[in-house]
Scaffold this active site. Structure first.
Site, PDB file in Angstrom:
ATOM      1  N   TYR A  31      25.232 -24.302 -39.325  1.00 22.28           N
ATOM      2  CA  TYR A  31      25.557 -25.291 -38.645  1.00 22.28           C
ATOM      3  C   TYR A  31      24.439 -26.360 -38.711  1.00 22.28           C
ATOM      4  CZ  TYR A  31      25.290 -27.657 -33.867  1.00 22.28           C
ATOM      5  OH  TYR A  31      24.939 -28.514 -33.045  1.00 22.28           O
TER       6      TYR A  31
HETATM    7  N1  LIG Z   1      24.733 -26.915 -27.508  1.00 22.03           N
HETATM    8  C1  LIG Z   1      23.626 -27.591 -27.659  1.00 22.03           C
HETATM    9  O1  LIG Z   1      22.565 -27.319 -27.124  1.00 22.03           O
HETATM   10  C2  LIG Z   1      23.684 -28.916 -28.663  1.00 22.03           C
HETATM   11  C3  LIG Z   1      22.670 -29.333 -28.910  1.00 22.03           C
HETATM   12  C4  LIG Z   1      22.617 -30.390 -29.580  1.00 22.03           C
HETATM   13  C5  LIG Z   1      23.828 -31.122 -30.051  1.00 22.03           C
HETATM   14  N2  LIG Z   1      25.064 -30.158 -29.867  1.00 22.03           N
HETATM   15  C6  LIG Z   1      26.160 -31.121 -30.312  1.00 22.03           C
HETATM   16  O2  LIG Z   1      26.790 -31.812 -29.076  1.00 22.03           O
HETATM   17  C7  LIG Z   1      28.136 -31.970 -29.381  1.00 22.03           C
HETATM   18  C8  LIG Z   1      28.858 -31.561 -27.960  1.00 22.03           C
HETATM   19  O3  LIG Z   1      28.292 -30.205 -27.563  1.00 22.03           O
HETATM   20  P1  LIG Z   1      29.121 -29.383 -26.484  1.00 22.03           P
HETATM   21  O4  LIG Z   1      28.269 -27.948 -26.276  1.00 22.03           O
HETATM   22  O5  LIG Z   1      29.030 -30.221 -25.190  1.00 22.03           O
HETATM   23  O6  LIG Z   1      30.467 -29.101 -27.132  1.00 22.03           O
HETATM   24  P2  LIG Z   1      31.560 -28.032 -26.788  1.00 22.03           P
HETATM   25  O7  LIG Z   1      31.547 -27.748 -25.096  1.00 22.03           O
HETATM   26  O8  LIG Z   1      31.392 -26.865 -27.750  1.00 22.03           O
HETATM   27  O9  LIG Z   1      32.610 -28.634 -27.303  1.00 22.03           O
HETATM   28  C9  LIG Z   1      33.273 -28.736 -28.485  1.00 22.03           C
HETATM   29  C10 LIG Z   1      34.655 -29.468 -28.366  1.00 22.03           C
HETATM   30  O10 LIG Z   1      35.166 -29.560 -29.906  1.00 22.03           O
HETATM   31  C11 LIG Z   1      36.250 -29.191 -29.945  1.00 22.03           C
HETATM   32  N3  LIG Z   1      36.756 -28.972 -31.176  1.00 22.03           N
HETATM   33  C12 LIG Z   1      36.191 -27.883 -31.941  1.00 22.03           C
HETATM   34  N4  LIG Z   1      36.839 -27.904 -33.298  1.00 22.03           N
HETATM   35  C13 LIG Z   1      38.032 -28.793 -33.081  1.00 22.03           C
HETATM   36  C14 LIG Z   1      39.001 -29.452 -33.823  1.00 22.03           C
HETATM   37  N5  LIG Z   1      39.189 -28.688 -35.040  1.00 22.03           N
HETATM   38  N6  LIG Z   1      39.776 -30.410 -33.512  1.00 22.03           N
HETATM   39  C15 LIG Z   1      39.443 -30.757 -32.303  1.00 22.03           C
HETATM   40  N7  LIG Z   1      38.599 -30.550 -31.453  1.00 22.03           N
HETATM   41  C16 LIG Z   1      37.935 -29.422 -31.852  1.00 22.03           C
HETATM   42  C17 LIG Z   1      36.434 -27.913 -29.007  1.00 22.03           C
HETATM   43  O11 LIG Z   1      37.917 -28.022 -28.829  1.00 22.03           O
HETATM   44  P3  LIG Z   1      38.381 -26.654 -27.859  1.00 22.03           P
HETATM   45  O12 LIG Z   1      37.952 -26.922 -26.430  1.00 22.03           O
HETATM   46  O13 LIG Z   1      39.733 -26.533 -28.312  1.00 22.03           O
HETATM   47  O14 LIG Z   1      37.525 -25.280 -28.566  1.00 22.03           O
HETATM   48  C18 LIG Z   1      35.492 -28.642 -27.959  1.00 22.03           C
HETATM   49  O15 LIG Z   1      36.516 -28.995 -26.947  1.00 22.03           O
HETATM   50  C19 LIG Z   1      28.490 -31.091 -30.539  1.00 22.03           C
HETATM   51  O16 LIG Z   1      28.776 -31.815 -31.513  1.00 22.03           O
HETATM   52  C20 LIG Z   1      27.240 -30.119 -30.921  1.00 22.03           C
HETATM   53  O17 LIG Z   1      27.151 -29.780 -32.096  1.00 22.03           O
HETATM   54  C21 LIG Z   1      24.759 -29.099 -29.097  1.00 22.03           C
END
Ligand SMILES: NC(=O)c1ccc[n+]([C@@H]2O[C@H](COP(=O)([O-])OP(=O)(O)OC[C@H]3O[C@@H](n4cnc5c(N)ncnc54)[C@H](OP(=O)(O)O)[C@@H]3O)[C@@H](O)[C@H]2O)c1
Length: 220
Positions: free
Chosen positions: A130
Site C-alpha cells: 500500500y
Molecule cells: N487510515 C489511515 O490512518 C490513513 C492515514 C493516512 C492516509 N490515509 C489515506 O486517507 C484516505 C482516506 O482514508 P479513510 O480511512 O478515510 O478512507 P476509507 O474510510 O477507507 O474510505 C475509502 C473509500 O474509498 C472507496 N473506494 C475504494 N475502492 C473504490 C473504487 N474502486 N471505486 C470507488 N471508490 C472506492 C471506498 O468505497 P466503499 O465504501 O464502497 O468500500 C471507501 O468509501 C485514503 O486515501 C487513505 O489511503 C489513511
C-alpha cells in the site's frame, strides 16, 4: 464550488462532502452501494453509482464534468486484495487525473500518506505494498500539468475534530482526526493559489484557517 470526490462514502471523503454541503457548495462523487447514496443524500451530497476501477477514463471525465476541483480520498490499501491496492491506491489517482484533464478540471487534491507512517510497527507485506502504491500515485500526479495538491495526513482517527492542525512541508508523523483532515482539505480547496505542493498534516495547535494561510509563502 463544485467538487467531485472519489471515496465520497469513506471516512475522510464523506466529511469533506458534508462540510462542503453545509457551507453551500456542491460536492458530488461516486458510490459503490445504494445505501451509501441514500445516507449521503440525507446530508445534501449528490452521488452517482460508479467504481473507479471499472469505469473508463472517458466515463470518469463525464462524471466530473463541470466540477471546479477533484478530490481523491479513496483507498483499498491494507483491506482489499493486492490487486485492488494497485488499481485504487496506485493507479487510481493517475486514472482520475487523466479524466480531470479530459474534463478540463485543473484542481486535483490527492489524499496520500506520510512515507514513514507506522514503519516502526513492522507492518505486513500488504501494508508495505500500500505504501509503495501511494508513493507511486504521488510520483505520477506531480508529472501531470494539473494544479495538483498532495495532502499527507498522519494516522487517521474518528475522534471529534479540534479545528486545529499542524500543517507544513514536512511534519512529524502522529495522528489526526478525520474531521480535521477534511476541514483542512476544504480550506485548501478555497485557496486555489496553493498548488503543486506536497503538504503534511497532523494533529496540532494551529487553527486550520491560519495553518492554510501560512502556506501561502511556501516554495512552489
Ligand atoms: N487510515 C489511515 O490512518 C490513513 C492515514 C493516512 C492516509 N490515509 C489515506 O486517507 C484516505 C482516506 O482514508 P479513510 O480511512 O478515510 O478512507 P476509507 O474510510 O477507507 O474510505 C475509502 C473509500 O474509498 C472507496 N473506494 C475504494 N475502492 C473504490 C473504487 N474502486 N471505486 C470507488 N471508490 C472506492 C471506498 O468505497 P466503499 O465504501 O464502497 O468500500 C471507501 O468509501 C485514503 O486515501 C487513505 O489511503 C489513511
Amino acid at each position: 464550488m463544485k467538487v467531485f470526490i472519489i471515496g465520497v462514502a469513506g471516512g475522510v471523503g464523506r466529511r469533506v462532502a458534508e462540510q462542503l454541503a453545509e457551507a453551500g457548495d456542491e460536492p458530488t462523487g461516486l458510490v459503490r452501494r445504494p445505501e451509501q447514496a441514500a445516507a449521503l443524500a440525507a446530508s445534501g451530497v449528490r452521488t452517482a453509482a460508479g467504481d473507479l476501477v471499472a469505469m473508463s477514463v472517458d466515463e470518469l471525465a463525464e462524471a466530473m464534468r463541470g466540477s471546479d476541483a477533484v478530490v481523491f480520498s479513496a483507498g483499498a490499501g491494507g483491506r482489499d486484495s493486492d490487486d485492488a491496492t494497485t488499481q485504487v491506491d496506485g493507479d487510481g489517482p493517475g486514472k482520475l487525473a487523466a479524466a480531470a484533464k479530459l474534463a478540463g478540471v485543473r484542481r486535483f487534491v490527492l489524499v496520500s500518506v506520510f512515507p514513514e507512517a507506522w514503519r516502526e510497527r513492522r507492518m505486513d507485506a500488504a501494508f508495505e505494498r500500500y505504501m509503495v502504491q501511494k508513493k507511486k500515485a504521488e510520483t505520477h500526479l506531480v508529472l501531470t500539468g494539473l494544479d495538483w495538491l498532495i495532502v499527507r495526513p498522519s494516522a487517521l482517527t474518528n475522534e471529534p475534530g479540534t479545528g486545529r492542525v499542524d500543517l507544513g512541508l514536512a511534519k512529524t508523523h502522529t495522528e489526526i482526526a478525520r474531521d480535521d483532515v477534511a476541514a483542512t482539505i476544504v480550506a485548501l480547496l478555497r485557496a486555489p493559489h496553493l498548488k503543486r505542493l506536497i503538504l503534511e498534516v497532523t494533529g496540532g495547535p494551529t487553527p486550520i484557517a491560519d495553518a492554510v494561510e501560512a502556506m501561502t509563502g511556501a516554495p512552489q
